[in-house]
Design a protein around this motif. Sequence first.
Motif, PDB file in Angstrom:
ATOM      1  N   ASN A 133       0.936  -0.974   0.311  1.00 38.32           N
ATOM      2  CA  ASN A 133       0.078  -0.116   0.055  1.00 38.32           C
ATOM      3  C   ASN A 133       0.513   1.087   0.251  1.00 38.32           C
ATOM      4  N   SER A 134       1.734   1.079   0.679  1.00 37.74           N
ATOM      5  CA  SER A 134       2.599   2.274   0.284  1.00 37.74           C
ATOM      6  C   SER A 134       3.234   2.532  -0.400  1.00 37.74           C
ATOM      7  N   LEU A 135       3.450   1.613  -1.436  1.00 35.53           N
ATOM      8  CA  LEU A 135       4.567   1.425  -2.561  1.00 35.53           C
ATOM      9  C   LEU A 135       3.237   2.460  -3.722  1.00 35.53           C
ATOM     10  N   CYS A 136       2.285   1.345  -3.787  1.00 35.24           N
ATOM     11  CA  CYS A 136       1.189   2.198  -4.373  1.00 35.24           C
ATOM     12  C   CYS A 136       0.983   3.460  -4.121  1.00 35.24           C
ATOM     13  N   GLY A 137       0.428   3.581  -3.553  1.00 37.76           N
ATOM     14  CA  GLY A 137       0.380   5.415  -3.271  1.00 37.76           C
ATOM     15  C   GLY A 137       1.389   6.326  -2.981  1.00 37.76           C
TER      16      GLY A 137
END
Length: 227
Positions: A133-137
């Motif tokens: 999720n952090s990478l996607c954001g």
Amino acid sequence: MPSRRKTATFTSAFFTCLCSFVMICVVLATQHWMSSEIRFSGTNSSVTISLTYGLFSGTCEQFVDVGLQISEKTFQVADNLSNTKAKSMITAIIVILVLGLLSSLLSSGFTCTNAVSNPYQTFLGATGIYTWNSLCGIFILTVMILFPVSIEENGLSVELANGCFSFLQTHTKSVHTYGYSYWIMLLIIFLNIASIIIIYFYDHARYSKKKEQERPIENAPKDVILF
């Protein structure tokens, strides 16, 4: 089998991740990233080119100074770009969005797995969900920065207008309006943050309960009579 609370928590996170995945697909597929009004002037007349485009295609219209529409046509963004730097920037944006799409897909898979089972590997649990999720954001935020840079620094709209219609005169003014395809990316970032928050509160509550159960006996209430 996971507890009801865990199933409900990770199911909620799964739906937010799935919504993020769908929104990225919408961002890639639609052509309402930017609407631009590009004005060109000459000795006797002025022409306004109206553009609406995305990462792959768009439409352009030509108006004379009295507001009369002369022509309208569709175009492919890559075909209309002669500037190598602008073309490379658009390619980079597409690649980063695809990476965000894959990150969102993996996050959806991890949350779904945790909703129906208890994986033994640490990375398949909350740690993996935080990571994807952090990478996607981060990927989506990067795209939101790169696209305006391409508009302002590389003159993307002006170059696309020149690619649509030949023999345009001197460029005098540009007005840009970001479309819903661009602003949807803010929603994607919020969805990723929501997924992280949901899992964090569950993980924090589970950790606190575990520490409470492991509390030493000397910290227990001293209202027991010892014989």
